[in-house]
Design an enzyme around this catalytic site. Structure first.
Site, PDB file in Angstrom:
ATOM      1  N   GLY A 105      33.086  33.978  42.179  1.00 20.03           N
ATOM      2  CA  GLY A 105      33.706  33.626  43.632  1.00 20.03           C
ATOM      3  C   GLY A 105      33.700  34.811  44.618  1.00 20.03           C
ATOM      4  N   GLU A 127      30.093  34.772  45.767  1.00 15.03           N
ATOM      5  CA  GLU A 127      29.587  33.432  46.434  1.00 15.03           C
ATOM      6  C   GLU A 127      30.225  33.571  47.777  1.00 15.03           C
ATOM      7  OE1 GLU A 127      31.673  31.366  43.164  1.00 15.03           O
ATOM      8  OE2 GLU A 127      29.624  30.301  42.506  1.00 15.03           O
TER       9      GLU A 127
HETATM   10  N1  CAA Z   1      41.173  36.451  38.029  1.00 16.39           N
HETATM   11  C1  CAA Z   1      42.388  36.646  37.958  1.00 16.39           C
HETATM   12  N2  CAA Z   1      42.836  38.187  37.728  1.00 16.39           N
HETATM   13  C2  CAA Z   1      41.942  38.930  37.826  1.00 16.39           C
HETATM   14  C3  CAA Z   1      40.638  38.544  37.967  1.00 16.39           C
HETATM   15  C4  CAA Z   1      40.105  37.434  38.358  1.00 16.39           C
HETATM   16  N3  CAA Z   1      38.838  36.809  38.651  1.00 16.39           N
HETATM   17  N4  CAA Z   1      39.930  39.739  38.313  1.00 16.39           N
HETATM   18  C5  CAA Z   1      40.825  40.892  38.072  1.00 16.39           C
HETATM   19  N5  CAA Z   1      42.104  40.315  37.691  1.00 16.39           N
HETATM   20  C6  CAA Z   1      43.185  41.044  37.429  1.00 16.39           C
HETATM   21  C7  CAA Z   1      43.148  41.646  36.149  1.00 16.39           C
HETATM   22  O1  CAA Z   1      43.737  40.465  35.425  1.00 16.39           O
HETATM   23  C8  CAA Z   1      44.383  42.675  36.265  1.00 16.39           C
HETATM   24  O2  CAA Z   1      45.568  42.089  36.238  1.00 16.39           O
HETATM   25  P1  CAA Z   1      46.885  42.706  35.513  1.00 16.39           P
HETATM   26  O3  CAA Z   1      46.874  44.089  36.021  1.00 16.39           O
HETATM   27  O4  CAA Z   1      47.970  42.085  35.666  1.00 16.39           O
HETATM   28  O5  CAA Z   1      46.141  42.901  34.064  1.00 16.39           O
HETATM   29  C9  CAA Z   1      43.827  43.215  37.538  1.00 16.39           C
HETATM   30  O6  CAA Z   1      43.404  42.198  38.450  1.00 16.39           O
HETATM   31  C10 CAA Z   1      43.050  44.287  37.484  1.00 16.39           C
HETATM   32  O7  CAA Z   1      41.843  44.180  36.693  1.00 16.39           O
HETATM   33  P2  CAA Z   1      41.226  44.886  35.554  1.00 16.39           P
HETATM   34  O8  CAA Z   1      42.394  45.692  34.694  1.00 16.39           O
HETATM   35  O9  CAA Z   1      40.409  44.180  34.655  1.00 16.39           O
HETATM   36  O10 CAA Z   1      40.369  46.195  36.290  1.00 16.39           O
HETATM   37  P3  CAA Z   1      39.085  46.867  35.684  1.00 16.39           P
HETATM   38  O11 CAA Z   1      38.982  47.940  36.915  1.00 16.39           O
HETATM   39  O12 CAA Z   1      39.336  47.070  34.257  1.00 16.39           O
HETATM   40  O13 CAA Z   1      37.804  45.655  35.845  1.00 16.39           O
HETATM   41  C11 CAA Z   1      36.587  44.087  36.689  1.00 16.39           C
HETATM   42  C12 CAA Z   1      37.539  45.239  36.854  1.00 16.39           C
HETATM   43  C13 CAA Z   1      35.358  44.491  35.884  1.00 16.39           C
HETATM   44  C14 CAA Z   1      36.342  43.297  37.904  1.00 16.39           C
HETATM   45  C15 CAA Z   1      37.282  42.944  35.918  1.00 16.39           C
HETATM   46  O14 CAA Z   1      38.755  42.669  36.512  1.00 16.39           O
HETATM   47  C16 CAA Z   1      36.845  41.709  35.487  1.00 16.39           C
HETATM   48  O15 CAA Z   1      35.787  41.345  34.905  1.00 16.39           O
HETATM   49  N6  CAA Z   1      37.174  40.576  36.320  1.00 16.39           N
HETATM   50  C17 CAA Z   1      37.055  39.295  36.458  1.00 16.39           C
HETATM   51  C18 CAA Z   1      35.615  39.059  37.068  1.00 16.39           C
HETATM   52  C19 CAA Z   1      35.323  37.644  36.761  1.00 16.39           C
HETATM   53  O16 CAA Z   1      34.987  37.135  35.795  1.00 16.39           O
HETATM   54  N7  CAA Z   1      34.861  36.788  38.086  1.00 16.39           N
HETATM   55  C20 CAA Z   1      34.573  35.409  37.722  1.00 16.39           C
HETATM   56  C21 CAA Z   1      35.636  34.505  37.970  1.00 16.39           C
HETATM   57  S1  CAA Z   1      35.059  32.938  37.455  1.00 16.39           S
HETATM   58  C22 CAA Z   1      34.697  32.402  38.940  1.00 16.39           C
HETATM   59  O17 CAA Z   1      34.460  33.091  40.222  1.00 16.39           O
HETATM   60  C23 CAA Z   1      34.468  30.993  38.989  1.00 16.39           C
HETATM   61  C24 CAA Z   1      33.732  30.450  40.478  1.00 16.39           C
HETATM   62  O18 CAA Z   1      32.548  30.635  40.750  1.00 16.39           O
HETATM   63  C25 CAA Z   1      34.666  29.784  41.404  1.00 16.39           C
END
Ligand code: CAA
Length: 259
Positions: free
Chosen positions: A109, A112
């Site tokens: 997102g 996006e």
């Molecule tokens: N949703 C909810 N929480 C999220 C998040 C997300 N998309 N991305 C990060 N967070 C949260 C983590 O859960 C974490 O929370 P806690 O501290 O409570 O555990 C906090 O943010 C910090 O994140 P990380 O510890 O994971 O940080 P990092 O530096 O190790 O990694 C990252 C960073 C690579 C961005 C990793 O957080 C990640 O992969 N995030 C998800 C990215 C993703 O898959 N996005 C797509 C979502 S689906 C979508 O967007 C559908 C759509 O099109 C509508």
């Protein structure tokens, strides 16, 4: 608002997604407040350009909120997807140009959201990607539509099917971002560009945005017809007379009235 900050400098407004603890992930609350913030900025006729960025140094927006999505039913997912798309379409059709200042992760997102803006400027540490298929879903806030339109079907399909992230320099190479700058230069660069846009006749800029956006969705003949309409509409504005008079009278410092 808890998760959105709004600021204004001259004719440029800035909306900051402010949920850094979750890397600015788009929960329903964030989307709802972003939607309200867009309405608030749109109502301020003194705003000629809008910047959207994320709070903190690490993330623009790390995507839709995965924790919130996990247990959604098909019906609930449809409501969430529809709402996210409505908000992003509001950005795409916003009455003035919108620049994404991409200050870190722009995933799912987040990518996006950036794509719904007119222009994307990225910091060197920005990371782009559509990781959704790795979560068992498709992109849901416009990714399957706007990525292919921006970078072409082949590269969009590669990014979406592999779910692999790309760095800022690759994003520039494929045309996903306009420019990459050092992190500390991001906001100065974006604000300078926004102020440069805001110096021009706001109605003409808005009509140009409409002509480009609508023209991209149709064939060339209809596109030209759209352009003729927007071009001629400019001649009903005071700014057209003023802008041309300034040129002919060699006035360099112009102050358009937005009328
Ligand atoms: N949703 C909810 N929480 C999220 C998040 C997300 N998309 N991305 C990060 N967070 C949260 C983590 O859960 C974490 O929370 P806690 O501290 O409570 O555990 C906090 O943010 C910090 O994140 P990380 O510890 O994971 O940080 P990092 O530096 O190790 O990694 C990252 C960073 C690579 C961005 C990793 O957080 C990640 O992969 N995030 C998800 C990215 C993703 O898959 N996005 C797509 C979502 S689906 C979508 O967007 C559908 C759509 O099109 C509508």
């Amino acid at each position: 608002m808890e998760t959105i900050l709004i600021a204004k400098e001259g004719h440029v407004a800035t909306i900051t997604i402010n949920r850094p603890k979750a890397l600015n992930a788009l929960s329903t609350q964030v989307l709802t407040e972003l939607n309200a913030a867009l309405d608030e900025v749109a109502a301020d006729q003194d705003v000629y350009a809008l910047v959207i960025t994320g709070a903190g140094e690490k993330s623009f927006v790390a995507g839709a909120d995965i924790a919130e999505m996990k247990d959604k039913s098909v019906e609930e997912a449809a409501v969430y997807g529809k709402f996210g798309n409505e908000v992003f379409r509001k950005i795409e059709t916003f009455r003035c140009p919108v620049i994404a200042a991409v200050n870190g992760f722009a995933l799912g997102g987040g990518c996006e959201l950036a794509m719904s803006c007119d222009i994307r400027i990225a910091a060197e540490n920005a990371v782009f990607g559509q990781p959704e298929v790795g979560l068992g879903i498709t992109p849901g806030f416009g990714g399957t539509q706007r990525l292919a339109r921006l970078v072409g079907a082949g590269i969009a399909k590669e990014m979406i099917y592999t779910a692999r992230n790309i760095k800022a320099d690759r994003a520039a190479e494929i045309g996903l971002v306009n420019k990459v700058v050092a992190a500390e230069e991001l906001m100065p660069t974006v604000m300078k560009m926004a102020a440069g846009i805001a110096k021009n006749a706001p109605i003409a800029v808005a009509y140009a945005k409409k002509a480009i956006n609508n023209g991209l969705q149709t064939d060339i003949d209809n596109g030209i017809a759209i352009e003729v309409e927007e071009f001629s509409n400019c001649f009903a504005t005071e700014d057209q007379t003023y802008g041309m008079t300034c040129f002919l009278e060699k006035v360099r410092e112009k102050q358009f009235s937005n009328k």
